[in-house]
Design a protein around this motif. Structure first.
Motif, PDB file in Angstrom:
ATOM      1  N   SER A 289       0.808  -1.080   0.024  1.00  0.00           N
ATOM      2  CA  SER A 289      -0.150  -0.029   0.135  1.00  0.00           C
ATOM      3  C   SER A 289       0.968   1.214   0.082  1.00  0.00           C
TER       4      SER A 289
ATOM      5  N   LYS B 104      -1.705   3.756  -1.601  1.00  0.00           N
ATOM      6  CA  LYS B 104      -1.671   4.401  -2.755  1.00  0.00           C
ATOM      7  C   LYS B 104      -3.141   3.503  -3.689  1.00  0.00           C
TER       8      LYS B 104
ATOM      9  N   PHE C 227      -5.665   0.845  -5.236  1.00  0.00           N
ATOM     10  CA  PHE C 227      -5.746   0.319  -6.630  1.00  0.00           C
ATOM     11  C   PHE C 227      -7.013   0.254  -7.217  1.00  0.00           C
ATOM     12  N   LYS C 228      -7.218  -0.100  -8.278  1.00  0.00           N
ATOM     13  CA  LYS C 228      -8.667  -0.051  -9.135  1.00  0.00           C
ATOM     14  C   LYS C 228      -9.192  -1.488  -8.552  1.00  0.00           C
TER      15      LYS C 228
ATOM     16  N   SER D  68     -11.411   0.699  -2.747  1.00  0.00           N
ATOM     17  CA  SER D  68     -10.265   1.290  -3.197  1.00  0.00           C
ATOM     18  C   SER D  68     -10.259   2.163  -4.137  1.00  0.00           C
ATOM     19  N   LYS D  69      -9.533   3.349  -4.031  1.00  0.00           N
ATOM     20  CA  LYS D  69      -9.390   4.293  -5.513  1.00  0.00           C
ATOM     21  C   LYS D  69      -7.814   4.466  -5.485  1.00  0.00           C
ATOM     22  N   GLU D  70      -7.381   4.381  -6.622  1.00  0.00           N
ATOM     23  CA  GLU D  70      -5.919   4.743  -6.617  1.00  0.00           C
ATOM     24  C   GLU D  70      -5.544   6.271  -6.097  1.00  0.00           C
ATOM     25  N   ASN D  71      -4.378   5.996  -5.449  1.00  0.00           N
ATOM     26  CA  ASN D  71      -4.031   7.073  -4.904  1.00  0.00           C
ATOM     27  C   ASN D  71      -4.951   7.654  -3.631  1.00  0.00           C
TER      28      ASN D  71
ATOM     29  N   THR E 172      -7.443   2.500   0.983  1.00  0.00           N
ATOM     30  CA  THR E 172      -8.206   1.257   0.862  1.00  0.00           C
ATOM     31  C   THR E 172      -9.020   1.300   2.150  1.00  0.00           C
TER      32      THR E 172
END
Length: 154
Positions: free
Chosen positions: A80, A105, A107-108, A138-141, A144
């Motif tokens: 992460s 960070k 993730f998709k 979760s979303k990128e950047n 989560t």
């Protein structure tokens, strides 16, 4: 398939090496200790619980949840790049609820099935055995959030 069986066997063997804290003092205490043990200069694990520290559940239930959380913490540490992670525990509507959030960070989530080494499917299968639910947002950047709910009448 053989690799999965070997992995599960190894995991079962490691369950025999259950932390003394878990056996003697219970899940809530052991998870709080796990946060302290996993906190490093890179990532800080914060613990909160509305469940009394001395509350006990069945030994098998406590072990399963402890190892699920351990695996999720390992994922945070490995993947992460988070600076802070939080776990919160509560009993709500006859369910044991665990929420784990990190500021990493992300993730998709569409790619979740393609991510290697996450062990997410094994965790989901274990939670399903207890008729529980498991969700990941979760979303990128953007970090989560994982939510686990297991009926207390499992």
């Amino acid at each position: 398939m053989i690799l999965e069986e070997a992995h599960d066997l190894l995991r079962d063997m490691s369950h025999d090496l259950v932390p003394t804290l878990l056996v003697r003092f219970g899940l809530i205490y052991a998870l709080e200790d796990l946060c302290e043990k996993n906190t490093t200069s890179n990532v800080r694990f914060e613990f909160s619980s509305s469940i009394p520290t001395e509350k006990r559940y069945s030994e098998k239930f406590e072990m399963k949840l402890y190892f699920i959380v351990t695996e999720l913490f390992n994922n945070i540490i490995k993947h992460s790049e988070a600076q802070k992670a939080q776990i919160s525990l509560q009993e709500k509507n006859e369910h044991f609820v665990i929420i784990i959030h990190d500021d990493g960070k992300g993730f998709k989530t569409l790619k979740l099935n393609q991510i290697e080494g996450f062990g997410i499917n094994r965790i989901r299968a274990r939670i399903k055995k207890y008729k529980g639910s498991f969700s990941i947002a979760s979303k990128e950047n953007n970090g989560t959030t994982i939510k686990i709910q297991i009926p207390l009448s499992h």
